[in-house]
Scaffold this motif. Sequence first.
Motif, PDB file in Angstrom:
ATOM      1  N   GLU B 186       0.836  -1.204   0.000  1.00 45.59           N
ATOM      2  CA  GLU B 186       0.000   0.000   0.000  1.00 45.59           C
ATOM      3  C   GLU B 186       0.865   1.246   0.000  1.00 45.59           C
ATOM      4  O   GLU B 186       1.911   1.279   0.646  1.00 45.59           O
ATOM      5  CB  GLU B 186      -0.879   0.045   1.269  1.00 45.59           C
ATOM      6  N   LEU B 187       0.406   2.272  -0.709  1.00 50.21           N
ATOM      7  CA  LEU B 187       1.091   3.568  -0.654  1.00 50.21           C
ATOM      8  C   LEU B 187       0.967   4.129   0.750  1.00 50.21           C
ATOM      9  O   LEU B 187      -0.116   4.128   1.340  1.00 50.21           O
ATOM     10  CB  LEU B 187       0.448   4.552  -1.640  1.00 50.21           C
ATOM     11  N   ALA B 188       2.096   4.599   1.310  1.00 52.92           N
ATOM     12  CA  ALA B 188       2.076   5.162   2.664  1.00 52.92           C
ATOM     13  C   ALA B 188       1.778   6.654   2.644  1.00 52.92           C
ATOM     14  O   ALA B 188       1.441   7.250   3.655  1.00 52.92           O
ATOM     15  CB  ALA B 188       3.426   4.909   3.347  1.00 52.92           C
ATOM     16  N   SER B 189       1.912   7.265   1.481  1.00 50.16           N
ATOM     17  CA  SER B 189       1.541   8.675   1.329  1.00 50.16           C
ATOM     18  C   SER B 189       1.092   8.864  -0.117  1.00 50.16           C
ATOM     19  O   SER B 189       0.592   7.942  -0.732  1.00 50.16           O
ATOM     20  CB  SER B 189       2.737   9.573   1.670  1.00 50.16           C
ATOM     21  N   SER B 190       1.287  10.054  -0.668  1.00 44.87           N
ATOM     22  CA  SER B 190       0.797  10.291  -2.023  1.00 44.87           C
ATOM     23  C   SER B 190       1.809   9.901  -3.100  1.00 44.87           C
ATOM     24  O   SER B 190       1.520   9.985  -4.288  1.00 44.87           O
ATOM     25  CB  SER B 190       0.413  11.761  -2.196  1.00 44.87           C
ATOM     26  N   GLU B 191       2.997   9.467  -2.667  1.00 45.16           N
ATOM     27  CA  GLU B 191       4.020   9.154  -3.661  1.00 45.16           C
ATOM     28  C   GLU B 191       4.800   7.907  -3.289  1.00 45.16           C
ATOM     29  O   GLU B 191       5.129   7.688  -2.128  1.00 45.16           O
ATOM     30  CB  GLU B 191       4.996  10.344  -3.770  1.00 45.16           C
ATOM     31  N   GLY B 192       5.104   7.098  -4.285  1.00 37.45           N
ATOM     32  CA  GLY B 192       5.932   5.913  -4.072  1.00 37.45           C
ATOM     33  C   GLY B 192       7.025   5.852  -5.114  1.00 37.45           C
ATOM     34  O   GLY B 192       6.826   6.260  -6.260  1.00 37.45           O
ATOM     35  N   ILE B 193       8.203   5.367  -4.706  1.00 37.01           N
ATOM     36  CA  ILE B 193       9.336   5.259  -5.620  1.00 37.01           C
ATOM     37  C   ILE B 193       9.765   3.799  -5.704  1.00 37.01           C
ATOM     38  O   ILE B 193       9.906   3.122  -4.679  1.00 37.01           O
ATOM     39  CB  ILE B 193      10.520   6.124  -5.133  1.00 37.01           C
ATOM     40  N   ILE B 194       9.936   3.322  -6.922  1.00 37.32           N
ATOM     41  CA  ILE B 194      10.338   1.932  -7.137  1.00 37.32           C
ATOM     42  C   ILE B 194      11.539   1.905  -8.066  1.00 37.32           C
ATOM     43  O   ILE B 194      11.519   2.530  -9.132  1.00 37.32           O
ATOM     44  CB  ILE B 194       9.160   1.125  -7.746  1.00 37.32           C
ATOM     45  N   GLU B 195      12.586   1.221  -7.641  1.00 37.11           N
ATOM     46  CA  GLU B 195      13.789   1.138  -8.463  1.00 37.11           C
ATOM     47  C   GLU B 195      14.217  -0.308  -8.644  1.00 37.11           C
ATOM     48  O   GLU B 195      13.976  -1.146  -7.776  1.00 37.11           O
ATOM     49  CB  GLU B 195      14.939   1.921  -7.812  1.00 37.11           C
ATOM     50  N   VAL B 196      14.861  -0.595  -9.772  1.00 37.13           N
ATOM     51  CA  VAL B 196      15.397  -1.933 -10.005  1.00 37.13           C
ATOM     52  C   VAL B 196      16.713  -1.791 -10.758  1.00 37.13           C
ATOM     53  O   VAL B 196      16.837  -0.976 -11.671  1.00 37.13           O
ATOM     54  CB  VAL B 196      14.377  -2.818 -10.773  1.00 37.13           C
ATOM     55  N   ARG B 197      17.717  -2.565 -10.331  1.00 36.09           N
ATOM     56  CA  ARG B 197      19.041  -2.452 -10.946  1.00 36.09           C
ATOM     57  C   ARG B 197      19.163  -3.397 -12.134  1.00 36.09           C
ATOM     58  O   ARG B 197      19.762  -3.062 -13.142  1.00 36.09           O
ATOM     59  CB  ARG B 197      20.114  -2.752  -9.902  1.00 36.09           C
ATOM     60  N   LYS B 198      18.583  -4.591 -12.002  1.00 42.48           N
ATOM     61  CA  LYS B 198      18.692  -5.570 -13.082  1.00 42.48           C
ATOM     62  C   LYS B 198      17.380  -6.347 -13.190  1.00 42.48           C
ATOM     63  O   LYS B 198      16.862  -6.831 -12.184  1.00 42.48           O
ATOM     64  CB  LYS B 198      19.855  -6.529 -12.791  1.00 42.48           C
ATOM     65  N   GLY B 199      16.868  -6.460 -14.407  1.00 46.28           N
ATOM     66  CA  GLY B 199      15.592  -7.141 -14.605  1.00 46.28           C
ATOM     67  C   GLY B 199      14.481  -6.140 -14.844  1.00 46.28           C
ATOM     68  O   GLY B 199      14.720  -4.931 -14.919  1.00 46.28           O
ATOM     69  N   VAL B 200      13.287  -6.664 -14.968  1.00 47.32           N
ATOM     70  CA  VAL B 200      12.115  -5.826 -15.233  1.00 47.32           C
ATOM     71  C   VAL B 200      11.049  -6.117 -14.177  1.00 47.32           C
ATOM     72  O   VAL B 200      10.813  -7.274 -13.820  1.00 47.32           O
ATOM     73  CB  VAL B 200      11.536  -6.104 -16.641  1.00 47.32           C
ATOM     74  N   LEU B 201      10.426  -5.059 -13.673  1.00 47.48           N
ATOM     75  CA  LEU B 201       9.313  -5.210 -12.739  1.00 47.48           C
ATOM     76  C   LEU B 201       8.011  -4.818 -13.422  1.00 47.48           C
ATOM     77  O   LEU B 201       7.991  -3.905 -14.264  1.00 47.48           O
ATOM     78  CB  LEU B 201       9.494  -4.280 -11.531  1.00 47.48           C
ATOM     79  N   LEU B 202       6.942  -5.489 -13.057  1.00 47.08           N
ATOM     80  CA  LEU B 202       5.608  -4.981 -13.392  1.00 47.08           C
ATOM     81  C   LEU B 202       5.006  -4.421 -12.113  1.00 47.08           C
ATOM     82  O   LEU B 202       5.027  -5.075 -11.063  1.00 47.08           O
ATOM     83  CB  LEU B 202       4.703  -6.089 -13.924  1.00 47.08           C
ATOM     84  N   VAL B 203       4.493  -3.206 -12.207  1.00 45.04           N
ATOM     85  CA  VAL B 203       3.900  -2.536 -11.053  1.00 45.04           C
ATOM     86  C   VAL B 203       2.414  -2.309 -11.337  1.00 45.04           C
ATOM     87  O   VAL B 203       2.059  -1.696 -12.353  1.00 45.04           O
ATOM     88  CB  VAL B 203       4.595  -1.189 -10.789  1.00 45.04           C
ATOM     89  N   PHE B 204       1.571  -2.855 -10.473  1.00 46.65           N
ATOM     90  CA  PHE B 204       0.115  -2.707 -10.605  1.00 46.65           C
ATOM     91  C   PHE B 204      -0.368  -1.704  -9.559  1.00 46.65           C
ATOM     92  O   PHE B 204      -0.305  -1.980  -8.363  1.00 46.65           O
ATOM     93  CB  PHE B 204      -0.590  -4.051 -10.369  1.00 46.65           C
ATOM     94  N   HIS B 205      -0.850  -0.574 -10.014  1.00 45.44           N
ATOM     95  CA  HIS B 205      -1.317   0.473  -9.089  1.00 45.44           C
ATOM     96  C   HIS B 205      -2.836   0.648  -9.233  1.00 45.44           C
ATOM     97  O   HIS B 205      -3.315   1.096 -10.280  1.00 45.44           O
ATOM     98  CB  HIS B 205      -0.581   1.781  -9.422  1.00 45.44           C
ATOM     99  N   TYR B 206      -3.559   0.243  -8.179  1.00 41.14           N
ATOM    100  CA  TYR B 206      -5.018   0.413  -8.162  1.00 41.14           C
ATOM    101  C   TYR B 206      -5.342   1.725  -7.466  1.00 41.14           C
ATOM    102  O   TYR B 206      -5.202   1.841  -6.245  1.00 41.14           O
ATOM    103  CB  TYR B 206      -5.700  -0.753  -7.434  1.00 41.14           C
ATOM    104  N   HIS B 207      -5.756   2.710  -8.253  1.00 45.19           N
ATOM    105  CA  HIS B 207      -6.125   3.998  -7.672  1.00 45.19           C
ATOM    106  C   HIS B 207      -7.433   3.855  -6.901  1.00 45.19           C
ATOM    107  O   HIS B 207      -8.404   3.284  -7.401  1.00 45.19           O
ATOM    108  CB  HIS B 207      -6.296   5.053  -8.767  1.00 45.19           C
ATOM    109  N   ASN B 208      -7.410   4.387  -5.689  1.00 43.39           N
ATOM    110  CA  ASN B 208      -8.601   4.399  -4.856  1.00 43.39           C
ATOM    111  C   ASN B 208      -9.595   5.384  -5.438  1.00 43.39           C
ATOM    112  O   ASN B 208      -9.338   6.582  -5.469  1.00 43.39           O
ATOM    113  CB  ASN B 208      -8.196   4.864  -3.455  1.00 43.39           C
ATOM    114  N   GLU B 209     -10.708   4.863  -5.916  1.00 45.70           N
ATOM    115  CA  GLU B 209     -11.704   5.773  -6.507  1.00 45.70           C
ATOM    116  C   GLU B 209     -12.718   6.172  -5.449  1.00 45.70           C
ATOM    117  O   GLU B 209     -13.311   5.322  -4.805  1.00 45.70           O
ATOM    118  CB  GLU B 209     -12.391   5.098  -7.697  1.00 45.70           C
ATOM    119  N   LYS B 210     -12.875   7.469  -5.297  1.00 48.62           N
ATOM    120  CA  LYS B 210     -13.839   7.965  -4.297  1.00 48.62           C
ATOM    121  C   LYS B 210     -15.245   7.972  -4.894  1.00 48.62           C
ATOM    122  O   LYS B 210     -15.432   8.199  -6.052  1.00 48.62           O
ATOM    123  CB  LYS B 210     -13.447   9.382  -3.871  1.00 48.62           C
TER     124      LYS B 210
END
Lengths: 210, 210
Positions: B186-210
């Motif tokens: 879960e996002l702990a605030s309004s921004e998240g940072i994701i880094e990877v040195r080798k390989g590929v990541l898939l990031v799934f972000h479900y925006h909370n819809e009000k």
Amino acid sequence: MRTVIVAAGGQVDHRVKSYISEADLLLAADGGAASILELGFVPQAVVGDFDSLDPDVVSGLGECELVRVQREKDETDTELTVRYALERGTDAITLLGALGGRIDHTLANLILLAGLAKKDIDARAITPPLAVYAVAKRLVIQGTKGDLVSVFPFQGSAEGVTEIGFKYSLADAYLDPFAVVGISNELASSEGIIEVRKGVLLVFHYHNEK
Amino acid sequence: MRTVIVAAGGQVDHRVKSYISEADLLLAADGGAASILELGFVPQAVVGDFDSLDPDVVSGLGECELVRVQREKDETDTELTVRYALERGTDAITLLGALGGRIDHTLANLILLAGLAKKDIDARAITPPLAVYAVAKRLVIQGTKGDLVSVFPFQGSAEGVTEIGFKYSLADAYLDPFAVVGISNELASSEGIIEVRKGVLLVFHYHNEK
């Protein structure tokens, strides 16, 4: 020993009854228990944090074993249920209700299948008309001429890939994990054979429903 | 140059209008053209075999370029449309309508995204409330505290994975391609940072819809 696990993530309807009735070990991953009861079966165990389990469902479970895990965990309920099955010595796992829900959960379940194939467990996920197989050695699929079959190298490259009995054949091929070449192939008769020497393949078989 | 490609495989509704209106280059993959017209836009080009393109849609396309490819092909329409964009020098690609249809097509599109990230192209697929990013270096996501974010190593292992700004952090971690550890963070605030040195990541972000 064939284990069938019903997860809470995708559609489960009467078309999966034949898989459930052939199970040596029938398990529910948390909310999947409700789907099993609805289809007229009772699981031998339910694994999960039970946060999505209705009290009515719990009372319908009778003597069934409840394996409660803590709510804050790294693993998904389905993964924990798979682990429960492996500890009991299963060598074949069928996941039901594991595809077609949240896309990240679907991907997590595909990764789970691939990990099982690497451990030499016969692993598949069924959401009729789709059957997904993880293959680390050899797979024979039965179907109907014209059935769509897609093959992907998964979580790495695949080497020595052979496909026999399809419209487009492959012989000892290398499959790049970042290129898509195996989508929408077709069964050329009622049987197809897929082999891989190194790596894991995911095979998507869409049965032609009349 | 930001390219937006509308595919024919998943739901496209008014929630994607803002992405379409910000496109420098707007492309349709075959049947995706119909979705673009319905939302009140006209693509600059349509790429495909046009086997799913209605004559009414074709007449609505006006001066739009039609790039017709042969029906029997190894690539998907979406892949060919991506190639068209790369040949025109795009450095950012957003896929719309690319997730949530046939599961093998969804996986093919995720593989396509991952391949783009490896080529240093900014790559994502949007199906509100879900945004999927392929990351080969660094990603900053904006959202709301509590938004669900799942991270998977994809098509191989990932090394040097760091996640900052989440409920559960990672620092220089190795991610096994056959284990699922990054689901439902879960996002702990309004921004998240994701880094990877080798390989590929898939990031799934479900925006909370009000």
